[in-house]
Design a protein around this motif. Structure first.
Motif, PDB file in Angstrom:
ATOM      1  N   ARG A 130       0.646  -0.798   0.121  1.00 27.82           N
ATOM      2  CA  ARG A 130      -0.117   0.089  -0.449  1.00 27.82           C
ATOM      3  C   ARG A 130       0.933   1.178   0.099  1.00 27.82           C
ATOM      4  O   ARG A 130       2.271   1.301   0.700  1.00 27.82           O
ATOM      5  CB  ARG A 130      -0.750  -0.058   1.645  1.00 27.82           C
ATOM      6  CG  ARG A 130      -1.896  -0.921   1.033  1.00 27.82           C
ATOM      7  CD  ARG A 130      -2.915  -1.269   1.942  1.00 27.82           C
ATOM      8  NE  ARG A 130      -3.600  -2.317   2.452  1.00 27.82           N
ATOM      9  CZ  ARG A 130      -3.462  -3.645   3.031  1.00 27.82           C
ATOM     10  NH1 ARG A 130      -2.621  -3.671   3.557  1.00 27.82           N
ATOM     11  NH2 ARG A 130      -4.352  -4.751   2.980  1.00 27.82           N
ATOM     12  N   SER A 135      -4.071   2.729   2.799  1.00 26.73           N
ATOM     13  CA  SER A 135      -3.975   3.769   1.541  1.00 26.73           C
ATOM     14  C   SER A 135      -4.642   1.682   0.629  1.00 26.73           C
ATOM     15  O   SER A 135      -4.443   0.896   0.944  1.00 26.73           O
ATOM     16  CB  SER A 135      -3.113   4.043   0.803  1.00 26.73           C
ATOM     17  OG  SER A 135      -3.953   3.996  -0.292  1.00 26.73           O
ATOM     18  N   ASN A 136      -5.460   2.403  -0.355  1.00 25.51           N
ATOM     19  CA  ASN A 136      -6.327   0.471  -0.955  1.00 25.51           C
ATOM     20  C   ASN A 136      -5.348   1.542  -1.973  1.00 25.51           C
ATOM     21  O   ASN A 136      -5.173   0.340  -3.628  1.00 25.51           O
ATOM     22  CB  ASN A 136      -7.797   1.325  -1.416  1.00 25.51           C
ATOM     23  CG  ASN A 136      -8.296   0.733  -0.097  1.00 25.51           C
ATOM     24  OD1 ASN A 136      -7.848  -0.362   0.518  1.00 25.51           O
ATOM     25  ND2 ASN A 136      -9.701   1.000   0.193  1.00 25.51           N
ATOM     26  N   ASP A 137      -4.279   2.652  -2.158  1.00 27.12           N
ATOM     27  CA  ASP A 137      -3.463   2.587  -3.186  1.00 27.12           C
ATOM     28  C   ASP A 137      -2.468   2.151  -4.275  1.00 27.12           C
ATOM     29  O   ASP A 137      -1.724   1.661  -2.540  1.00 27.12           O
ATOM     30  CB  ASP A 137      -3.317   3.682  -3.759  1.00 27.12           C
ATOM     31  CG  ASP A 137      -5.036   4.727  -4.533  1.00 27.12           C
ATOM     32  OD1 ASP A 137      -5.358   4.394  -5.108  1.00 27.12           O
ATOM     33  OD2 ASP A 137      -4.407   6.308  -3.345  1.00 27.12           O
ATOM     34  N   LEU A 138      -2.003   0.996  -4.477  1.00 26.47           N
ATOM     35  CA  LEU A 138      -0.362   0.116  -4.612  1.00 26.47           C
ATOM     36  C   LEU A 138       0.711   0.253  -5.364  1.00 26.47           C
ATOM     37  O   LEU A 138       0.404   1.550  -6.347  1.00 26.47           O
ATOM     38  CB  LEU A 138      -0.762  -1.171  -5.239  1.00 26.47           C
ATOM     39  CG  LEU A 138      -2.488  -2.214  -4.134  1.00 26.47           C
ATOM     40  CD1 LEU A 138      -2.276  -3.513  -5.494  1.00 26.47           C
ATOM     41  CD2 LEU A 138      -1.908  -2.236  -2.834  1.00 26.47           C
ATOM     42  N   THR A 171      -4.581  -0.244  -7.575  1.00 25.18           N
ATOM     43  CA  THR A 171      -5.748  -0.777  -6.173  1.00 25.18           C
ATOM     44  C   THR A 171      -5.692  -1.655  -5.995  1.00 25.18           C
ATOM     45  O   THR A 171      -5.574  -3.234  -6.395  1.00 25.18           O
ATOM     46  CB  THR A 171      -6.498   0.433  -6.455  1.00 25.18           C
ATOM     47  OG1 THR A 171      -7.856  -0.613  -6.820  1.00 25.18           O
ATOM     48  CG2 THR A 171      -6.715   1.492  -7.172  1.00 25.18           C
ATOM     49  N   GLU A 172      -5.954  -1.935  -4.383  1.00 26.50           N
ATOM     50  CA  GLU A 172      -6.525  -3.309  -4.137  1.00 26.50           C
ATOM     51  C   GLU A 172      -7.924  -3.905  -4.995  1.00 26.50           C
ATOM     52  O   GLU A 172      -7.964  -5.399  -4.668  1.00 26.50           O
ATOM     53  CB  GLU A 172      -6.910  -2.965  -2.048  1.00 26.50           C
ATOM     54  CG  GLU A 172      -7.036  -4.428  -1.672  1.00 26.50           C
ATOM     55  CD  GLU A 172      -7.170  -4.559  -0.359  1.00 26.50           C
ATOM     56  OE1 GLU A 172      -7.180  -5.375   0.242  1.00 26.50           O
ATOM     57  OE2 GLU A 172      -6.857  -3.259   0.080  1.00 26.50           O
ATOM     58  N   SER A 173      -8.471  -3.629  -5.330  1.00 24.02           N
ATOM     59  CA  SER A 173      -9.146  -4.328  -6.101  1.00 24.02           C
ATOM     60  C   SER A 173      -9.589  -4.557  -7.661  1.00 24.02           C
ATOM     61  O   SER A 173     -10.053  -5.650  -7.890  1.00 24.02           O
ATOM     62  CB  SER A 173     -10.478  -3.006  -5.650  1.00 24.02           C
ATOM     63  OG  SER A 173     -10.590  -1.956  -6.329  1.00 24.02           O
ATOM     64  N   TYR A 175      -6.025  -4.688  -9.048  1.00 25.60           N
ATOM     65  CA  TYR A 175      -4.432  -5.378  -9.005  1.00 25.60           C
ATOM     66  C   TYR A 175      -3.959  -7.054 -10.252  1.00 25.60           C
ATOM     67  O   TYR A 175      -3.541  -7.445 -11.053  1.00 25.60           O
ATOM     68  CB  TYR A 175      -3.503  -5.714  -7.339  1.00 25.60           C
ATOM     69  CG  TYR A 175      -3.631  -7.023  -6.787  1.00 25.60           C
ATOM     70  CD1 TYR A 175      -3.005  -8.001  -6.493  1.00 25.60           C
ATOM     71  CD2 TYR A 175      -5.138  -6.277  -5.966  1.00 25.60           C
ATOM     72  CE1 TYR A 175      -3.518  -9.000  -5.765  1.00 25.60           C
ATOM     73  CE2 TYR A 175      -5.027  -7.646  -4.954  1.00 25.60           C
ATOM     74  CZ  TYR A 175      -3.797  -8.726  -4.960  1.00 25.60           C
ATOM     75  OH  TYR A 175      -4.700  -9.848  -4.062  1.00 25.60           O
ATOM     76  N   PHE A 466       1.758  -5.975   1.297  1.00 21.06           N
ATOM     77  CA  PHE A 466       0.735  -6.516   0.773  1.00 21.06           C
ATOM     78  C   PHE A 466       0.688  -8.184   0.468  1.00 21.06           C
ATOM     79  O   PHE A 466       0.240  -9.649   1.369  1.00 21.06           O
ATOM     80  CB  PHE A 466       0.012  -5.719  -0.485  1.00 21.06           C
ATOM     81  CG  PHE A 466      -1.208  -5.734  -0.796  1.00 21.06           C
ATOM     82  CD1 PHE A 466      -1.688  -6.183  -2.109  1.00 21.06           C
ATOM     83  CD2 PHE A 466      -2.153  -5.308  -0.203  1.00 21.06           C
ATOM     84  CE1 PHE A 466      -2.657  -6.643  -2.160  1.00 21.06           C
ATOM     85  CE2 PHE A 466      -3.707  -5.723  -0.298  1.00 21.06           C
ATOM     86  CZ  PHE A 466      -3.888  -5.623  -1.607  1.00 21.06           C
ATOM     87  N   SER A 483      -1.545  -7.922   6.892  1.00 20.26           N
ATOM     88  CA  SER A 483      -1.059  -6.250   7.666  1.00 20.26           C
ATOM     89  C   SER A 483       0.094  -6.035   8.385  1.00 20.26           C
ATOM     90  O   SER A 483      -0.236  -5.515   9.561  1.00 20.26           O
ATOM     91  CB  SER A 483      -1.873  -5.550   8.196  1.00 20.26           C
ATOM     92  OG  SER A 483      -3.269  -5.485   6.496  1.00 20.26           O
TER      93      SER A 483
END
Length: 489
Positions: A130, A135-138, A171-173, A175, A466, A483
């Motif tokens: 992350r 954050s959800n931005d990777l 993002t996490e959703s 990738y 991650f 995490s």
């Protein structure tokens, strides 16, 4: 070792009392129900925690009709599989899930290739983190480039960062769809720099193409001379049995060159063949042939069915030869091992299995903590690849055994802690195999007694770990995510 763990599978796998009728009935049974029956039957028979999952109990259903009614309540085989694993629903996925490592595939051919190091791959081994806490931005970071791959011909290297794929922010959703989608063979990484507080695209992009790639797990093998020490260095990235002969040749060269010490780099090795782990441990040593290296324990149902001779075969022993060839052993009394949070399974087995016999000096980070193992379970009466159901190609890789060393120690689910701790950080990666690379430099300093190179790092950025590319490909969409706060730069 009298019998390998793999050979043991065949007499452990006997038909279950609730298995899917006979071949005539199978023809009339809907495909989805056949798959779900296979999943339940396989887990009921061999799953390590079968006794701890109420829906896998032998007396849970009154008969096949009752079982079928239960199985028909799941929309996909994957949903059923996940629901039957030993994962406390109140804790998963944000807490301590007992089973983090079982997985299922819809095509066992792909699974078999992957377990032998063959994947559709552009040649980048990468990690994801992350961009900031919560954050959800990777951000992706390149750990190494696989030789003879498409990436090996492109302008991309270890330590490069990327935050977008095909111009789409990572993002996490998304990738998985961007990086692992098997429908797209080509994609473009948009590279980035870290400016001290945020990640910024730097205008550089690299177009990559996936090919069917067979990764040789022996990435680097060399000899480093430091004073009176002739140090063998081996970076080994997967336990693939097909490379055991080549690995033995590497040890033959180390032996001929008269190495005095060995640094075994397992920092990115997620595991693989137990048999290969036993052979590697035997190459490192050689003075313990036929002594117990590891002990295996299956679920209670399996263990209660074994004879005394079968129980003895659960003891894996050091070997002096394989495939009719003598093992090239170094007869070392001390081993230096480099580990990180990606070191798992058979890698941890080598470390733990050797500890009762020799001095194992671990350098780097705490390992994953996978003290359990699996084998491939197919839809057949024996659950092996004999007369597999032709209606589908689903197969499972569930955890089926726990493994300990000869001193009966195997409780390291929290990971094996390093003797000398040092985090691997992208900003100071260094060149793998170079004596100045931070983790190798630390290992060499412990061998020679000289002071290791001091690492200067920037402060301020904390990036929770991650996942990495090997784990993503292996464990699928239901992978358990840690995490764990780690300094990134």
């Amino acid at each position: 070792m009298k019998k390998t763990l793999r050979s043991l599978v065949y007499f452990l796998l006997i038909a279950s009392s609730l298995q899917s009728c006979d071949d005539k009935d199978d023809v009339a049974t809907p495909k989805d129900l056949q798959i779900n029956n296979f999943i339940w039957r396989g887990l009921n028979k061999v799953y390590l925690w079968q006794a701890d999952v109420p829906n896998l109990a032998d007396n849970r259903f009154t008969g096949q009709e009752d079982l079928n009614s239960f199985l028909e309540g799941y929309s996909t085989p994957e949903d059923l599989f996940q629901d039957l694993l030993n994962k406390p629903k109140s804790k998963y996925p944000n807490g301590d899930a007992i089973d983090r490592f079982s997985w299922i595939v819809d095509d066992y051919t792909v699974l078999e290739q992957e377990l032998n190091g063959i994947t559709k791959n552009s040649g980048i081994d990468f990690g994801l983190g992350r961009q900031a806490e919560g954050s959800n931005d990777l951000v992706g970071y390149i750990r190494y480039i696989i030789p003879n791959s498409d990436a090996s011909k492109k302008d991309i290297k270890r330590g490069d960062l990327f935050t977008s794929v095909n111009g789409i922010p990572l993002t996490e959703s998304n990738y998985r769809s961007l990086l692992l989608n098997s429908e797209y063979d080509s994609y473009t990484l948009n590279l980035a720099n870290y400016n001290g507080s945020t990640f910024e695209l730097n205008g550089k992009s690299v177009a990559l193409t996936k090919t069917v790639l067979e990764e040789n797990p022996i990435l680097i093998n060399k000899i480093i001379t430091s004073g009176s020490h002739k140090i063998g260095y081996l970076m080994y990235n997967g336990f693939y049995a097909e490379y055991d002969n080549e690995l033995n040749q590497v040890f033959g060269k180390l032996k001929t060159e008269g190495v005095t010490d060995l640094v075994l780099d397992l920092r990115y090795n997620p595991g693989g063949s137990v048999r290969s782990a036993i052979r590697l441990a035997s190459m490192i040593t050689g003075q313990f042939s036929d002594d117990i290296f590891a002990k295996t324990q299956y679920n209670a149902k399996q263990m209660n069915s074994l004879s005394s001779s079968q129980l003895e075969s659960l003891n894996s022993r050091f070997v002096s030869s394989f495939d009719g060839k003598a093992i090239n052993s170094l007869k070392l009394n001390t081993l230096y091992v480099i580990t990180t949070g990606s070191t798992a399974s058979a890698s941890e087995l080598v470390i733990n299995g050797l500890k009762p016999y020799i001095n194992v000096i671990q350098v780097g980070e705490t390992t994953v903590g996978k003290n359990v193992g699996s084998y491939t379970v197919y839809d057949s009466k024996t659950l092996s690849k004999t007369r597999v159901n032709p209606i589908h190609k689903y197969a499972m890789q569930p955890l089926v055994f726990k493994i300990s060393n000869s001193a009966n120690f195997g409780d390291y689910t929290g990971g094996l802690a390093p003797t000398f701790a040092q985090d691997e950080r992208v900003s100071s990666y260094g060149v793998l195999g170079d004596a100045s690379e931070p983790l190798l430099n630390l290992a060499i300093s412990k061998i020679t007694g000289l002071t290791s190179k001091r690492i200067q790092t920037e402060k301020g950025l904390v990036l929770p770990y991650f996942t990495d590319s090997k784990s993503m490909r292996r464990f699928g969409k239901e992978m358990y995510f840690e995490s764990i706060p780690k300094e990134f730069l």
